[in-house]
Design an enzyme around this catalytic site. Structure first.
Site, PDB file in Angstrom:
ATOM      1  N   ASP A 121     -30.774  16.947 -15.844  1.00  0.00           N
ATOM      2  CA  ASP A 121     -31.130  18.201 -16.531  1.00  0.00           C
ATOM      3  C   ASP A 121     -30.974  18.040 -18.043  1.00  0.00           C
ATOM      4  O   ASP A 121     -31.822  18.511 -18.821  1.00  0.00           O
ATOM      5  CB  ASP A 121     -30.239  19.346 -16.056  1.00  0.00           C
ATOM      6  CG  ASP A 121     -30.374  19.573 -14.559  1.00  0.00           C
ATOM      7  OD1 ASP A 121     -31.469  19.311 -14.026  1.00  0.00           O
ATOM      8  OD2 ASP A 121     -29.393  19.995 -13.934  1.00  0.00           O
ATOM      9  N   ASN A 128     -29.070  24.492 -16.944  1.00  0.00           N
ATOM     10  CA  ASN A 128     -28.566  23.256 -17.566  1.00  0.00           C
ATOM     11  C   ASN A 128     -29.593  22.714 -18.568  1.00  0.00           C
ATOM     12  O   ASN A 128     -29.244  22.254 -19.662  1.00  0.00           O
ATOM     13  CB  ASN A 128     -28.314  22.182 -16.509  1.00  0.00           C
ATOM     14  CG  ASN A 128     -27.210  22.539 -15.524  1.00  0.00           C
ATOM     15  OD1 ASN A 128     -26.389  23.406 -15.801  1.00  0.00           O
ATOM     16  ND2 ASN A 128     -27.180  21.868 -14.385  1.00  0.00           N
ATOM     17  N   THR A 130     -23.191  14.959 -12.603  1.00  0.00           N
ATOM     18  CA  THR A 130     -23.856  16.244 -12.317  1.00  0.00           C
ATOM     19  C   THR A 130     -24.601  16.749 -13.553  1.00  0.00           C
ATOM     20  O   THR A 130     -24.008  16.862 -14.634  1.00  0.00           O
ATOM     21  CB  THR A 130     -22.823  17.312 -11.893  1.00  0.00           C
ATOM     22  OG1 THR A 130     -21.979  16.786 -10.902  1.00  0.00           O
ATOM     23  CG2 THR A 130     -23.530  18.566 -11.377  1.00  0.00           C
ATOM     24  N   GLY A 164     -32.195   3.227 -16.246  1.00  0.00           N
ATOM     25  CA  GLY A 164     -32.689   3.969 -17.415  1.00  0.00           C
ATOM     26  C   GLY A 164     -33.854   4.872 -17.057  1.00  0.00           C
ATOM     27  O   GLY A 164     -33.805   5.608 -16.074  1.00  0.00           O
ATOM     28  N   LEU A 204     -34.184   6.713 -13.733  1.00  0.00           N
ATOM     29  CA  LEU A 204     -33.909   5.685 -12.723  1.00  0.00           C
ATOM     30  C   LEU A 204     -32.431   5.315 -12.673  1.00  0.00           C
ATOM     31  O   LEU A 204     -32.090   4.159 -12.370  1.00  0.00           O
ATOM     32  CB  LEU A 204     -34.748   4.433 -13.035  1.00  0.00           C
ATOM     33  CG  LEU A 204     -36.263   4.630 -13.069  1.00  0.00           C
ATOM     34  CD1 LEU A 204     -36.958   3.439 -13.710  1.00  0.00           C
ATOM     35  CD2 LEU A 204     -36.797   4.874 -11.665  1.00  0.00           C
ATOM     36  N   GLY A 205     -31.548   6.243 -13.008  1.00  0.00           N
ATOM     37  CA  GLY A 205     -30.108   5.970 -12.941  1.00  0.00           C
ATOM     38  C   GLY A 205     -29.730   4.769 -13.795  1.00  0.00           C
ATOM     39  O   GLY A 205     -30.001   4.741 -14.998  1.00  0.00           O
ATOM     40  N   LYS A 211     -30.306  23.958 -12.325  1.00  0.00           N
ATOM     41  CA  LYS A 211     -31.108  23.003 -13.099  1.00  0.00           C
ATOM     42  C   LYS A 211     -31.777  23.655 -14.308  1.00  0.00           C
ATOM     43  O   LYS A 211     -31.810  23.092 -15.397  1.00  0.00           O
ATOM     44  CB  LYS A 211     -32.142  22.355 -12.184  1.00  0.00           C
ATOM     45  CG  LYS A 211     -31.482  21.501 -11.108  1.00  0.00           C
ATOM     46  CD  LYS A 211     -32.453  20.844 -10.183  1.00  0.00           C
ATOM     47  CE  LYS A 211     -31.729  20.236  -8.982  1.00  0.00           C
ATOM     48  NZ  LYS A 211     -30.706  19.244  -9.322  1.00  0.00           N
TER      49      LYS A 211
HETATM   50  O1  RIB Z   1     -28.898  19.186 -11.428  1.00  0.00           O
HETATM   51  C1  RIB Z   1     -27.573  19.577 -11.249  1.00  0.00           C
HETATM   52  C2  RIB Z   1     -27.494  20.975 -10.770  1.00  0.00           C
HETATM   53  O2  RIB Z   1     -28.077  21.050  -9.484  1.00  0.00           O
HETATM   54  C3  RIB Z   1     -26.085  21.509 -10.583  1.00  0.00           C
HETATM   55  O3  RIB Z   1     -25.588  22.100 -11.760  1.00  0.00           O
HETATM   56  C4  RIB Z   1     -26.217  22.438  -9.411  1.00  0.00           C
HETATM   57  O4  RIB Z   1     -26.113  23.764  -9.785  1.00  0.00           O
HETATM   58  C5  RIB Z   1     -27.579  22.154  -8.788  1.00  0.00           C
HETATM   59  O5  RIB Z   1     -28.454  23.160  -8.998  1.00  0.00           O
END
Ligand code: RIB
Length: 310
Positions: A254, A43, A250, A227, A223-224, A40
């Site tokens: 972040d 990212n 994924t 929004g 909130l997905g 996180k």
């Molecule tokens: O928020 C997504 C991240 O959570 C992924 O990249 C994974 O590594 C976890 O940490």
């Protein structure tokens, strides 16, 4: 250009794309395995940097090839990784991620590894970077003493601080005190607020009221499909998501956090910063991976013009 310091995790992601999530005790044949950069903190730093912020990352990795991948990535995109520490004993964190091929949704299991060994003394080595930052951003994927030390230094210098309480875990109550923005997603918000779930805007409003009572100045909730929702107790901002076909969600949260932090560091008001974050995160879900899916500032500006003006 604003300056951001992100303190948090780097994780090597191993993602499989599957036609269905396995039930307990069930095996499912997946389509493919992809390795990618995650964590996180990393990212979020990637999103802040791609948005254009001068970005410093404080974190910890093992002494292994995954760490080399991380360092190469920071070099390539220009993140200052002088405070990326190395554990000689504990490996780099790893995440096993299952992604639903049709819906783009994911389920993640993380071994945090070296991230957990980051120490307050290592955070202190970056004090000058923290002192000269515009915005500080952290999450809960390292350990409580490091988070507390980072926040202590941020408060000492009166910095704008964003805490993304992910993954949700029990933290000392003082981590929320005086924080400028706490940024949970809907499930994290429900836990923080002591509610069963946050499923709509009314729930979000109630959850935010309860989270504000923990001592932070504002709550910005993702909130997905609904929004995001912001309130500081007097103002409310609701920004719907941009319409896209999600292939992999994924790291979307972040990207949202990193972009919001970078836009704030650049001097944008809350609503504009949330709109930028919405565009950057929205574009990221159209691509596979976490850090690898973060769009550029130019792409984000184009999405902003298309979805946010008028
Ligand atoms: O928020 C997504 C991240 O959570 C992924 O990249 C994974 O590594 C976890 O940490």
């Amino acid at each position: 250009m604003g300056k951001i310091v992100v303190m948090g995790s780097f994780i090597q992601d191993m993602s499989v794309y599957t036609p269905a999530f396995p039930l307990d005790g069930q095996s499912v044949i997946a389509y493919e395995l992809k390795m990618g950069l995650g964590g996180k903190g990393s990212n979020q730093a990637t999103a802040a940097r791609r948005f254009g912020a001068d970005t410093v990352f404080i974190g910890k990795v093992g002494s292994d090839v995954f760490a080399e991948n991380a360092r190469a990535h920071y070099r390539e995109i220009g993140i200052d990784s002088r405070y990326l520490f190395t554990s000689e004993d504990v490996s780099t964190g790893v995440a096993l991620i299952t992604i639903h091929k049709e819906r783009g949704e994911n389920r993640i299991v993380v071994v945090v590894g070296a991230n957990e060994t980051l120490t307050p003394e290592e955070i202190d080595q970056a004090e000058e970077e923290i002192r000269t930052a515009d915005v500080l951003l952290t999450q809960f994927e390292t350990n409580a003493p490091s988070v507390q030390e980072f926040l202590r230094l941020g408060r000492k210098y009166g910095k704008t601080i964003i805490v993304n309480p992910a993954p949700m875990q029990a933290m000392p109550e003082d981590v929320y005190q005086g924080i400028d923005y706490v940024t949970p997603n809907e499930t994290e918000a429900a836990v923080l607020a002591g509610m069963d779930e946050v499923k709509d805007l009314d729930d979000a409003r109630e959850a935010a009221r309860r989270i504000l009572a923990r001592g932070c100045k504002a709550v910005l909730m993702t909130l997905g499909y609904h929004g995001s929702f912001f309130t500081d107790g007097t103002r409310e901002i609701h920004v719907p998501p941009i319409k896209v076909k999600a292939v992999d969600t994924t790291g979307a949260g972040d990207t949202f956090n990193g972009a919001f932090a970078a836009a704030k560091a650049e001097g944008y008001d809350d609503e504009t910063a949330i709109r930028y974050a919405t565009c950057m995160a929205g574009l990221s879900v159209t691509r596979p991976g976490a850090a690898n899916s973060v769009p550029t500032r130019e792409e984000t500006e184009a999405a902003y013009r298309e979805h946010m003006n008028g």
